[in-house]
Motif scaffolding. Structure first.
Motif, PDB file in Angstrom:
ATOM      1  N   SER A 118      -6.640  17.543   4.984  1.00  0.00           N
ATOM      2  CA  SER A 118      -6.102  16.475   5.228  1.00  0.00           C
ATOM      3  C   SER A 118      -6.618  15.339   4.420  1.00  0.00           C
ATOM      4  O   SER A 118      -5.639  14.384   3.923  1.00  0.00           O
ATOM      5  CB  SER A 118      -5.847  16.034   6.886  1.00  0.00           C
ATOM      6  OG  SER A 118      -6.841  16.132   7.201  1.00  0.00           O
ATOM      7  N   PHE A 119      -7.624  15.730   4.126  1.00  0.00           N
ATOM      8  CA  PHE A 119      -8.701  14.097   2.983  1.00  0.00           C
ATOM      9  C   PHE A 119      -7.749  14.128   1.714  1.00  0.00           C
ATOM     10  O   PHE A 119      -7.302  12.705   1.086  1.00  0.00           O
ATOM     11  CB  PHE A 119     -10.034  14.147   3.208  1.00  0.00           C
ATOM     12  CG  PHE A 119     -10.327  15.784   2.563  1.00  0.00           C
ATOM     13  CD1 PHE A 119     -10.255  14.935   1.282  1.00  0.00           C
ATOM     14  CD2 PHE A 119     -10.756  16.160   3.125  1.00  0.00           C
ATOM     15  CE1 PHE A 119     -11.353  16.430   0.333  1.00  0.00           C
ATOM     16  CE2 PHE A 119     -11.249  17.276   2.711  1.00  0.00           C
ATOM     17  CZ  PHE A 119     -12.089  18.057   1.452  1.00  0.00           C
ATOM     18  N   ALA A 122      -4.369  12.101   2.061  1.00  0.00           N
ATOM     19  CA  ALA A 122      -4.648  10.614   2.211  1.00  0.00           C
ATOM     20  C   ALA A 122      -4.387  10.402   0.785  1.00  0.00           C
ATOM     21  O   ALA A 122      -4.056   9.142   0.120  1.00  0.00           O
ATOM     22  CB  ALA A 122      -5.732  11.164   2.997  1.00  0.00           C
ATOM     23  N   TRP A 125      -2.309   9.761  -1.247  1.00  0.00           N
ATOM     24  CA  TRP A 125      -0.966   9.302  -1.182  1.00  0.00           C
ATOM     25  C   TRP A 125      -1.593   7.847  -1.188  1.00  0.00           C
ATOM     26  O   TRP A 125      -0.797   6.819  -2.322  1.00  0.00           O
ATOM     27  CB  TRP A 125      -1.312   8.885   0.529  1.00  0.00           C
ATOM     28  CG  TRP A 125      -0.261   7.723   1.094  1.00  0.00           C
ATOM     29  CD1 TRP A 125      -1.052   6.975   0.917  1.00  0.00           C
ATOM     30  CD2 TRP A 125       1.317   7.958   1.061  1.00  0.00           C
ATOM     31  NE1 TRP A 125       0.559   5.787   1.641  1.00  0.00           N
ATOM     32  CE2 TRP A 125       1.834   6.292   1.713  1.00  0.00           C
ATOM     33  CE3 TRP A 125       2.244   9.123   1.994  1.00  0.00           C
ATOM     34  CZ2 TRP A 125       2.844   6.197   1.940  1.00  0.00           C
ATOM     35  CZ3 TRP A 125       3.551   8.837   2.128  1.00  0.00           C
ATOM     36  CH2 TRP A 125       3.469   7.238   2.114  1.00  0.00           C
ATOM     37  N   SER A 126      -2.832   7.697  -1.862  1.00  0.00           N
ATOM     38  CA  SER A 126      -3.859   6.473  -2.097  1.00  0.00           C
ATOM     39  C   SER A 126      -3.277   5.947  -3.804  1.00  0.00           C
ATOM     40  O   SER A 126      -2.875   4.800  -3.278  1.00  0.00           O
ATOM     41  CB  SER A 126      -4.829   6.495  -1.812  1.00  0.00           C
ATOM     42  OG  SER A 126      -5.413   5.149  -2.599  1.00  0.00           O
ATOM     43  N   TRP A 154      -1.761   0.663   4.039  1.00  0.00           N
ATOM     44  CA  TRP A 154      -2.867   0.903   5.004  1.00  0.00           C
ATOM     45  C   TRP A 154      -2.229   1.139   6.011  1.00  0.00           C
ATOM     46  O   TRP A 154      -0.750   1.209   6.105  1.00  0.00           O
ATOM     47  CB  TRP A 154      -3.459  -0.004   3.982  1.00  0.00           C
ATOM     48  CG  TRP A 154      -4.152  -0.347   3.118  1.00  0.00           C
ATOM     49  CD1 TRP A 154      -3.429  -1.079   2.032  1.00  0.00           C
ATOM     50  CD2 TRP A 154      -4.783   0.548   2.914  1.00  0.00           C
ATOM     51  NE1 TRP A 154      -3.896  -1.354   0.798  1.00  0.00           N
ATOM     52  CE2 TRP A 154      -5.351  -0.354   0.894  1.00  0.00           C
ATOM     53  CE3 TRP A 154      -5.736   1.728   2.235  1.00  0.00           C
ATOM     54  CZ2 TRP A 154      -5.893   0.728   0.370  1.00  0.00           C
ATOM     55  CZ3 TRP A 154      -6.364   2.199   1.033  1.00  0.00           C
ATOM     56  CH2 TRP A 154      -6.379   1.640   0.026  1.00  0.00           C
ATOM     57  N   SER A 159      -0.677   6.991   7.440  1.00  0.00           N
ATOM     58  CA  SER A 159      -1.187   7.714   8.117  1.00  0.00           C
ATOM     59  C   SER A 159      -0.436   8.982   9.118  1.00  0.00           C
ATOM     60  O   SER A 159      -1.152  10.047   8.793  1.00  0.00           O
ATOM     61  CB  SER A 159      -2.255   6.961   9.398  1.00  0.00           C
ATOM     62  OG  SER A 159      -3.372   6.122   8.909  1.00  0.00           O
ATOM     63  N   VAL A 162       0.993  10.806   6.363  1.00  0.00           N
ATOM     64  CA  VAL A 162       0.192  12.464   5.892  1.00  0.00           C
ATOM     65  C   VAL A 162      -0.015  12.944   6.355  1.00  0.00           C
ATOM     66  O   VAL A 162      -0.283  14.409   6.541  1.00  0.00           O
ATOM     67  CB  VAL A 162      -1.171  11.156   5.332  1.00  0.00           C
ATOM     68  CG1 VAL A 162      -2.195  12.449   4.802  1.00  0.00           C
ATOM     69  CG2 VAL A 162      -0.291  10.770   4.247  1.00  0.00           C
ATOM     70  N   VAL A 230      -8.117  11.196   7.851  1.00  0.00           N
ATOM     71  CA  VAL A 230      -7.196  10.541   7.208  1.00  0.00           C
ATOM     72  C   VAL A 230      -7.444   8.745   7.622  1.00  0.00           C
ATOM     73  O   VAL A 230      -7.328   7.868   6.671  1.00  0.00           O
ATOM     74  CB  VAL A 230      -5.692  11.053   8.126  1.00  0.00           C
ATOM     75  CG1 VAL A 230      -4.600  10.324   7.126  1.00  0.00           C
ATOM     76  CG2 VAL A 230      -5.428  11.833   7.325  1.00  0.00           C
ATOM     77  N   LEU A 234      -7.334   5.683   5.200  1.00  0.00           N
ATOM     78  CA  LEU A 234      -6.146   4.760   5.167  1.00  0.00           C
ATOM     79  C   LEU A 234      -6.057   3.646   6.302  1.00  0.00           C
ATOM     80  O   LEU A 234      -5.167   3.193   5.847  1.00  0.00           O
ATOM     81  CB  LEU A 234      -4.852   5.715   4.848  1.00  0.00           C
ATOM     82  CG  LEU A 234      -4.657   7.098   4.111  1.00  0.00           C
ATOM     83  CD1 LEU A 234      -3.085   7.639   4.356  1.00  0.00           C
ATOM     84  CD2 LEU A 234      -4.421   6.238   2.292  1.00  0.00           C
TER      85      LEU A 234
END
Length: 581
Positions: A118-119, A122, A125-126, A154, A159, A162, A230, A234
């Motif tokens: 999951s990280f 994230a 996504w960033s 953000w 969150s 994701v 996450v 985020l």
């Protein structure tokens, strides 16, 4: 006479078949699982720390310490559960009950998102959506000239997106299995009676699969409320706190008592909603769909919607799986996220230390911190896989071969208790118990042993479940015959049980390996500079602004996870040939 009777009774108690093994397993499980939870509770009830409960629940600090993070946590849990049920249920319905093209490909793609940490999702996504609000590098879309609003870069919305794309594969798997058991005779009878598709869906299919929907939603809810990575990546940059990030914050600044209180509350919340989901399922009178009569698969004709729905399903899977992987790989070569496909360099992989790039950090191949973290992570993975599988085998053996009683029931309940405990709360419990000396035993905080103990206990439910599945396939008559010939327990285990179930045990060990290698929530509190692991190193790099290094480390973790997961699936398919069908 009384002493003699007690002595005879005691000898009979210990002489019962498997009794010594059951007691040994109970003691080990109690030390690994029950003792840390008991310790964290007792710490918060001590006179000098009892005020932490008031601070968290009924003081001026309570809104920021607990109630606002609780609100955000509940919003995340409810939204993730709802989104996962909708998306996972939609894909399961397409794959199992319709004539959509490329059904098998969609099914495979729908199970892949959970392989991506999951990280890592994230961070991807960033890379795409980060804007200039916090300074530093901007994301790819902002670099192309798009104005990315804060709510999309953000906080809560990214969150949720994701987390939903990460956990929907859980609900897909559960709901698809339930839909596969729907008797086509029921559907055909309703259609012959003139029922429309809407009536068939809401009158037959949905009620029959409702237990699976609730189970899948409960799993997604538990995953959402316990996820640390996450919301930390985020949400924390814009001060959006959840219970998991608040626990981390309290432990980071040394307010351990408050952190323990929040951890206990998070455990209770997660356990309550999982219990509620199970209660709703078991409260139904009957939802049997498999009978002694044969059944044919019933697939609905989508007509003109076949290709649009296929495109939608493929689009969801590509967005959740292919895009994050592609973005992470590209970002590990690009000097800037805003120019993702320009001026690629291998510096972040094999570059020497250069003061003008990333404050002199060397690439992965020459970075001693990353190499050390890789070595420790692989060692941790193999050790936990071996120890966890061995312990899971002993526990499973004692449960499968033992008769019903208080001891097997207690062992079974304790073994699966970690499923109700968020990883960060479990890590806090281990710090409370093993972070200080216990009698002649030294403090384990910052040691490899603490990581192994915590990870073994946290992943024990998966090892036990795998062990039970393979041991139940080995007939007890084989062991009974060996026992009659004088073979001891270890001899029977090594000569009969393990050889016959080695493929299934190996597959289970590989899955445990993958889970600990990509885990962040459990190890984020147990991490120390002298005992780094890859997932925490990636998180640290991402939070400190070294996005390329963080993404390169995430790609390494992802590569290990995917390769080992595929190997585990291959072994499992060979040990269970019916899965090929």
């Amino acid at each position: 006479m009384a002493e003699l009777a007690l002595g005879v009774s005691g000898r009979r108690f210990f002489a019962a078949p498997g009794r010594v093994l059951s007691l040994f397993v109970l003691a080990v499980v109690a030390i690994l699982i029950a003792a840390p939870l008991l310790k964290i509770t007792l710490v918060t009830l001590a006179p000098e720390t009892l005020g932490a409960w008031r601070d968290v629940l009924s003081s001026r600090l309570s809104p920021n310490l607990f109630y606002k993070p609780l609100t955000n946590t509940m919003i995340i849990g409810a939204a993730v559960a709802s989104g996962c049920v909708l998306i996972g249920g939609f894909l399961a319905w397409l794959v199992v009950m319709t004539d959509v093209p490329f059904r098998r490909s969609i099914a495979v793609l729908s199970t892949l998102p959970f392989m991506i940490p999951s990280f890592a999702a994230a961070m991807a996504w960033s890379v795409l959506f980060r804007n200039e609000r916090l300074g530093g590098q901007i994301g790819f879309l902002q670099g192309l000239g798009f104005d990315i609003p804060d709510w999309l870069a953000w906080g809560m919305v990214p969150s949720l997106i994701v987390l939903i794309t990460h956990y929907y594969s859980l609900t897909f798997t559960v709901i698809a299995a339930a839909l596969a058991t729907v008797n086509s005779d029921l559907v055909e009878a309703a259609q012959m009676a003139g029922a429309k598709r809407r009536k068939v869906f809401f009158g037959i299919i949905l009620p029959v699969t409702l237990p699976a929907v609730i189970a899948g939603g409960s799993l997604a809810f538990a995953g959402g409320v316990s996820n640390f990575a996450v919301p930390a990546l985020l949400g924390l940059p814009v001060r959006m706190q959840t219970l998991s990030t608040r626990i981390f914050g309290m432990m980071e600044v040394g307010q351990t008592a408050r952190g323990y209180v929040i951890a206990i509350l998070l455990v209770l919340i997660s356990a309550f909603f999982l219990w509620l989901g199970n209660r709703l399922i078991t409260g139904r009178r009957s939802y049997a769909t498999i009978t002694g009569k044969g059944g044919r698969a019933k697939r609905f004709d989508l007509g003109a919607l076949r290709w649009p729905l296929c495109a939608a399903a493929v689009g969801i899977s590509v967005f959740a799986t292919i895009v994050p992987i592609f973005v992470l790989i590209a970002s590990s070569f690009a000097p800037s996220s805003s120019a993702l496909f320009s001026n690629w360099t291998l510096h972040y992989w094999i570059g020497q230390s250069t003061p003008s790039i990333a404050q002199g950090l060397a690439g992965i191949a020459y970075n001693p911190d990353i190499i050390s973290a890789l070595t420790i992570t692989l060692g941790l993975g193999f050790t936990v896989a071996a120890v966890g599988t061995a312990l899971g085998l002993l526990v499973s053996y004692s449960l499968v071969r033992a008769k019903r009683g208080v001891i097997p029931t207690t062992v079974s309940q304790l073994c699966f208790l970690p499923l109700f405990i968020p990883g960060i709360a479990f890590g806090a419990a281990y710090i409370a118990l093993y972070g200080a000396p216990i009698g002649p035993f030294p403090a384990l905080y910052g040691t490899f042993a603490l990581l192994v103990l915590a990870a073994t206990a946290f992943l024990l439910p998966f090892a036990v479940q795998t062990g039970r599945a393979v041991i139940q396939q080995v007939s007890g008559d084989l062991e009974e015959s060996a026992r009659l010939t004088g073979a001891g327990f270890l001899r029977r285990l090594s000569a009969i049980t393990i050889p016959l179930s080695i493929r299934g045990l190996s597959a289970g060990a590989l899955l445990v390996f993958v889970k600990i290698v990509r885990d962040l929530s459990l190890v984020v509190l147990l991490f120390t500079p002298t005992m780094p692991v890859l997932s925490v190193v990636a998180y640290r790099y991402a939070s400190e602004g070294f996005a390329q290094f963080a993404n390169a480390v995430a790609v390494v973790i992802l590569g290990i996870s995917v390769v080992v997961s595929l190997l585990a699936n291959k072994l499992q398919a060979k040990s269970q040939p019916w899965l090929k069908n």
